[in-house]
Design an enzyme around this catalytic site. Sequence first.
Site, PDB file in Angstrom:
ATOM      1  N   GLU A 115      48.195  55.887  41.802  1.00 31.14           N
ATOM      2  CA  GLU A 115      47.771  54.515  41.517  1.00 31.14           C
ATOM      3  C   GLU A 115      46.374  54.284  42.097  1.00 31.14           C
ATOM      4  O   GLU A 115      45.961  54.952  43.038  1.00 31.14           O
ATOM      5  CB  GLU A 115      48.812  53.553  42.139  1.00 31.14           C
ATOM      6  CG  GLU A 115      48.542  52.091  42.013  1.00 31.14           C
ATOM      7  CD  GLU A 115      48.526  51.559  40.586  1.00 31.14           C
ATOM      8  OE1 GLU A 115      47.665  52.004  39.810  1.00 31.14           O
ATOM      9  OE2 GLU A 115      49.328  50.668  40.263  1.00 31.14           O
ATOM     10  N   ASP A 116      45.645  53.336  41.519  1.00 32.51           N
ATOM     11  CA  ASP A 116      44.308  53.041  42.028  1.00 32.51           C
ATOM     12  C   ASP A 116      44.369  52.163  43.278  1.00 32.51           C
ATOM     13  O   ASP A 116      43.704  52.425  44.274  1.00 32.51           O
ATOM     14  CB  ASP A 116      43.436  52.386  40.946  1.00 32.51           C
ATOM     15  CG  ASP A 116      44.090  51.169  40.283  1.00 32.51           C
ATOM     16  OD1 ASP A 116      45.255  50.836  40.621  1.00 32.51           O
ATOM     17  OD2 ASP A 116      43.453  50.554  39.418  1.00 32.51           O
ATOM     18  N   ASP A 144      38.458  47.805  37.279  1.00 31.93           N
ATOM     19  CA  ASP A 144      37.646  46.968  36.392  1.00 31.93           C
ATOM     20  C   ASP A 144      37.549  45.529  36.855  1.00 31.93           C
ATOM     21  O   ASP A 144      38.380  45.043  37.629  1.00 31.93           O
ATOM     22  CB  ASP A 144      38.247  46.962  34.983  1.00 31.93           C
ATOM     23  CG  ASP A 144      39.511  46.114  34.922  1.00 31.93           C
ATOM     24  OD1 ASP A 144      40.436  46.360  35.725  1.00 31.93           O
ATOM     25  OD2 ASP A 144      39.575  45.192  34.086  1.00 31.93           O
ATOM     26  N   ASP A 182      48.157  46.130  45.878  1.00 32.99           N
ATOM     27  CA  ASP A 182      47.734  44.806  46.336  1.00 32.99           C
ATOM     28  C   ASP A 182      48.976  44.089  46.888  1.00 32.99           C
ATOM     29  O   ASP A 182      49.330  44.260  48.048  1.00 32.99           O
ATOM     30  CB  ASP A 182      47.107  44.104  45.129  1.00 32.99           C
ATOM     31  CG  ASP A 182      46.466  42.772  45.451  1.00 32.99           C
ATOM     32  OD1 ASP A 182      46.160  42.516  46.609  1.00 32.99           O
ATOM     33  OD2 ASP A 182      46.270  41.974  44.519  1.00 32.99           O
ATOM     34  N   GLY A 224      43.520  52.110  35.508  1.00 29.71           N
ATOM     35  CA  GLY A 224      42.708  52.132  36.722  1.00 29.71           C
ATOM     36  C   GLY A 224      42.649  53.448  37.467  1.00 29.71           C
ATOM     37  O   GLY A 224      41.661  53.744  38.123  1.00 29.71           O
ATOM     38  N   LYS A 228      45.649  47.200  50.149  1.00 30.69           N
ATOM     39  CA  LYS A 228      45.260  45.960  50.834  1.00 30.69           C
ATOM     40  C   LYS A 228      46.454  45.474  51.651  1.00 30.69           C
ATOM     41  O   LYS A 228      47.275  44.699  51.147  1.00 30.69           O
ATOM     42  CB  LYS A 228      44.910  44.880  49.801  1.00 30.69           C
ATOM     43  CG  LYS A 228      43.669  45.157  48.974  1.00 30.69           C
ATOM     44  CD  LYS A 228      43.452  43.995  48.002  1.00 30.69           C
ATOM     45  CE  LYS A 228      42.260  44.174  47.130  1.00 30.69           C
ATOM     46  NZ  LYS A 228      42.180  43.153  46.066  1.00 30.69           N
ATOM     47  N   ARG A 262      34.544  50.092  35.138  1.00 32.39           N
ATOM     48  CA  ARG A 262      35.377  51.254  35.497  1.00 32.39           C
ATOM     49  C   ARG A 262      34.558  52.525  35.668  1.00 32.39           C
ATOM     50  O   ARG A 262      34.965  53.448  36.364  1.00 32.39           O
ATOM     51  CB  ARG A 262      36.421  51.526  34.404  1.00 32.39           C
ATOM     52  CG  ARG A 262      37.472  50.455  34.250  1.00 32.39           C
ATOM     53  CD  ARG A 262      38.597  50.975  33.345  1.00 32.39           C
ATOM     54  NE  ARG A 262      39.429  49.902  32.817  1.00 32.39           N
ATOM     55  CZ  ARG A 262      40.419  49.312  33.478  1.00 32.39           C
ATOM     56  NH1 ARG A 262      40.706  49.691  34.709  1.00 32.39           N
ATOM     57  NH2 ARG A 262      41.131  48.361  32.918  1.00 32.39           N
ATOM     58  N   PHE A 279      38.081  41.536  46.383  1.00 27.59           N
ATOM     59  CA  PHE A 279      38.139  42.100  45.034  1.00 27.59           C
ATOM     60  C   PHE A 279      37.120  43.236  44.886  1.00 27.59           C
ATOM     61  O   PHE A 279      35.934  43.051  45.159  1.00 27.59           O
ATOM     62  CB  PHE A 279      37.884  41.019  43.985  1.00 27.59           C
ATOM     63  CG  PHE A 279      38.097  41.508  42.588  1.00 27.59           C
ATOM     64  CD1 PHE A 279      39.386  41.649  42.076  1.00 27.59           C
ATOM     65  CD2 PHE A 279      37.016  41.861  41.787  1.00 27.59           C
ATOM     66  CE1 PHE A 279      39.587  42.129  40.790  1.00 27.59           C
ATOM     67  CE2 PHE A 279      37.208  42.336  40.505  1.00 27.59           C
ATOM     68  CZ  PHE A 279      38.500  42.471  40.004  1.00 27.59           C
ATOM     69  N   VAL A 280      37.601  44.376  44.447  1.00 24.88           N
ATOM     70  CA  VAL A 280      36.723  45.540  44.297  1.00 24.88           C
ATOM     71  C   VAL A 280      36.704  46.042  42.851  1.00 24.88           C
ATOM     72  O   VAL A 280      37.664  45.819  42.098  1.00 24.88           O
ATOM     73  CB  VAL A 280      37.152  46.690  45.246  1.00 24.88           C
ATOM     74  CG1 VAL A 280      36.897  46.329  46.698  1.00 24.88           C
ATOM     75  CG2 VAL A 280      38.618  47.084  45.031  1.00 24.88           C
TER      76      VAL A 280
END
Length: 176
Positions: free
Chosen positions: A100-101, A160, A104, A46, A132, A166, A153-154
């Site tokens: 990191e992307d 992805d 959560d 990600g 988040k 992606r 959710f993104v």
Amino acid sequence: MVTVKDKVFAPFIEREALNQRIVDMGRDISRDYKGRNPLFVVVLNGAFMFASDLLKGVDVLCEISFIKLASYEQTQSTGKVKQILGLAEAVQGREVIVIEDIVDTGLTMSQLISQLKAQEAASVEVVTLLHKPEAQKIAIDLRYVGFEIQNRFVVGYGLDYDGLGRNLDAIYVLAE
Ligand code: 5GP
């Protein structure tokens, strides 16, 4: 609107806003690590697009490595445990910055930080594009955060939906 597989996503964070924020984050890291020699650890898949853009704006001498996290079930109540795959560089004594992307629940990142500390990294900091806060279950110190977002959710810009999306050049959110 974009459709990824069977779901429709709406524009959420535009490319221009991403660019501006990522330039600022690169400057912050360059300032904080001036004269030092950090080891960036990019979490695949990600974070690949974010890392690529972020690191162009980091002007300290640094090394860059890529890892994947394999999760497996543990019989204890700790839930899923992640194992680092592909970290060839010696972490011992290094100032590590994890890229990191999205954070959560925080479970992935807290386990990764523990493993890097167990390998005797001198320091471990985290840079994440998205966070988040409402979803976070484990307290972690996130040194650099691009955007705090709601618990939705993104996809896009590396993130992805079921392996797809992606390559979108901005962040999109699942339409209600
Ligand atoms: P955590 O362990 O913090 O709960 O989860 C982190 C991982 O979950 C991220 O690296 C990412 O792979 C996935 N994830 C969490 N939220 C989202 C989201 O909104 N969209 C996508 N595409 N992946 C997410």
